[in-house]
Design a protein around this motif. Structure first.
Motif: not given
Lengths: 205, 332
Positions: A19, A22, B290, B293-294, B296-298
């Motif tokens: 995170m 990103t 959030v 955001w998660i 596009w991260t995990l």
């Protein structure tokens, strides 16, 4: 139990590391180029489209011969004696009318091999890459600046001159042949005369 | 009658406006995280009208119903799904002056009504008469039923501390700035077990609202959209709307339970009903951010991993947490 805690810790650590990456990219600059409004500057020596500075072309055909895919099509007509086509900017005299200089960019493979042999540096790549067409035949670029009437005129003139030259040559050949024949005849005569002379001399003994 | 209509219209307006912003926002966030720009053309400034253009496009689409589908269930499922998440907004206190319905069992009602989402997902999957849809629906049912357990357990933890099922009362008791002298009296700062509860709650709501890394029901790459496979046009848009509404609902629930709802973080400064609405939406949208955001991260979890996380980790942990919170409450 301890292992489970350790595993959970590693999981959370990797999630937060990801995170962090990103969010850095979230606030970081974007690499998008909004194409029609913004354009990338092409690097030096980019091969995008062939261009011919027809004023400098001497019609030597070297580029057409160098082309591995035969996409350059040149037709030249020798200039008649009464016209002077002038010189190129590099000082080479121009001796041919360029009645056709077509480059088919649909065939071109951007190898740059035609650019190097040119003695007057008149064929080169230009950084112009937006030339897509709906019809493939539109990708043939015509660089000759002669009007069709001009081409016809020039061709006719050249033909006439060639005809005349041919006739002159034939005339010359004929003259030469005649002269040769005359000479032979004279020689024969001479020989005959001498022969008769000799005979007479011999006969008079 | 008019009062009922107004009370019905306010959350609906909030959901619709939020959905337009969130769909655009999700694409922008995706773009920025991937070093792109996202939508830039529609409407001028940063493509703000992209969602409206998408909506116009979806309205024009053909409404396809497969021949072998169960027609009534197929048509009804998306609306039922939206109705379920919309109905749950009735008990969310948007500001100190506005709550749709002041019932004493607000949290219970909310959890009960959102369970209908599972039903509509199975309905859509079964009625489509398509193996992808059915697999997606089944996965979704398994996932939502499983993750409801830790969600309820953590919500129960909060209810235990707050002593009320009414979300308005829960929010009101979080007013003031006394914790450790400067922190707001939000429940997340009240005791350490509530921080653990919030983490479990957040993971569970990710799964409940089908967000990455738990978006197995729709998983584009494996199930070609899961239960949404056969849907097109506005019916599909209803699913998306319901999904985004669900996301907002659970984020707002999280904001109410753990982050003081409409209370300002500065005590009385910037208080009042209008500021209350602002703070409430800000907290909710931060949680939504959030979640994006998660996303596009995990990467996505496998089904077995999903079930392992829920049954082997989150459920035991949330119940232990519940007991420990109860002990904390008895001791202090």
């Amino acid at each position: 139990m301890l292992n489970a805690v350790k595993q959970s810790w590693l999981t959370f650590k990797s999630i937060f590391t990801g995170m962090g990456v990103t969010i850095r990219h979230f606030f970081g600059p974007s690499v998008t180029l909004r194409y029609p409004e913004e354009r990338m500057e092409l690097p030096k020596g980019a091969r995008a489209r062939l261009f011919v500075n027809i004023d400098d072309c001497i019609g030597c055909n070297l580029c057409a011969r160098a082309c591995p895919v035969n996409c350059i099509d040149i037709e030249t007509v020798a200039a008649t004696k009464d016209v002077d086509l002038g010189k190129t900017s590099t000082g080479n005299p121009k001796r041919f009318w360029l009645t056709r200089f077509d480059i088919d960019m649909a065939k071109c493979m951007y190898c740059d091999l035609c650019v190097h042999p040119c003695p007057t540096n008149c064929i080169y790549m230009v950084p112009e890459y937006e030339y897509s067409e709906y019809d493939r035949s539109n990708l043939v670029y015509h660089f000759s600046n002669l009007e069709p009437e001009m081409v016809a005129e020039v061709k006719e003139k050249a033909e006439q001159e060639a005809e005349q030259k041919k006739r002159e040559r034939e005339e010359m050949m004929r003259k030469k042949a005649e002269e040769k024949a005359k000479k032979e005849l004279e020689e024969k005569k001479k020989a005959d005369e001498e022969a008769t002379k000799n005979e007479k001399e011999n006969g008079g003994e | 009658m008019a009062a009922i209509l107004i009370h019905a219209a306010i959350p609906l307006t909030i959901i619709l406006v939020y959905a337009l912003v969130a769909i655009w926002g999700e694409r922008k966030i995706a773009g920025f995280i991937q070093d792109r720009l996202g939508p830039m053309r529609v409407g001028g400034w940063h493509g703000w009208a992209q969602s409206i253009a998408d909506l116009l496009k979806l309205i024009q689409k053909e409404d396809i119903i497969p021949t072998n589908a169960s027609r009534f269930l197929f048509k009804f499922a998306p609306f039922m799904m939206f109705a379920a998440s919309y109905a749950a907004f009735a008990v969310i206190p948007f500001s100190s002056a506005y709550i749709g319905s002041m019932i004493n069992i607000g949290v219970f009602y909310l959890l009960a009504v959102t369970s209908i989402l599972t039903l509509s997902v199975i309905m859509a999957g079964w009625a489509s008469n398509n193996k992808w849809s059915l697999l997606g629906g089944m996965r979704s049912a398994a996932q939502m039923v499983s993750y409801e357990v830790p969600t309820i357990a953590t919500v129960l933890t909060v209810v235990l501390v707050a002593g009320s099922l009414n979300l308005m009362t829960v929010t009101e008791m979080q007013a003031g700035n006394d914790t450790l002298g400067f922190l707001p009296n939000w429940l997340i700062f009240q005791n350490p077990f509530l921080i653990v509860a919030f983490i479990i709650f957040f993971i569970s709501i990710l799964a409940e609202s089908h967000r990455v890394p738990f978006d197995l029901p729709e998983s584009e790459s494996e199930l070609v959209g899961g239960y949404q496979t056969e849907y097109s046009g506005m019916r599909w848009a209803m699913f998306m709307l319901a999904e985004y509404a669900d996301m907002l609902l659970l984020s707002l629930l999280g904001a109410t339970l753990f982050f003081g709802g409409w209370n300002s973080p500065f005590g009385d400064f910037m208080g009042g009903p209008a500021w209350g609405f602002f703070w409430f939406m800000l907290k909710g949208l931060l949680l939504v951010f959030v979640m994006m955001w998660i996303r596009w991260t995990l990467p996505r979890y496998r089904v077995d991993q999903l079930m392992h996380i829920c049954w082997n980790i989150l459920i035991p942990l949330s119940f232990i947490n519940l007991v420990l919170t109860a002990l904390w409450e008895v001791i202090f």
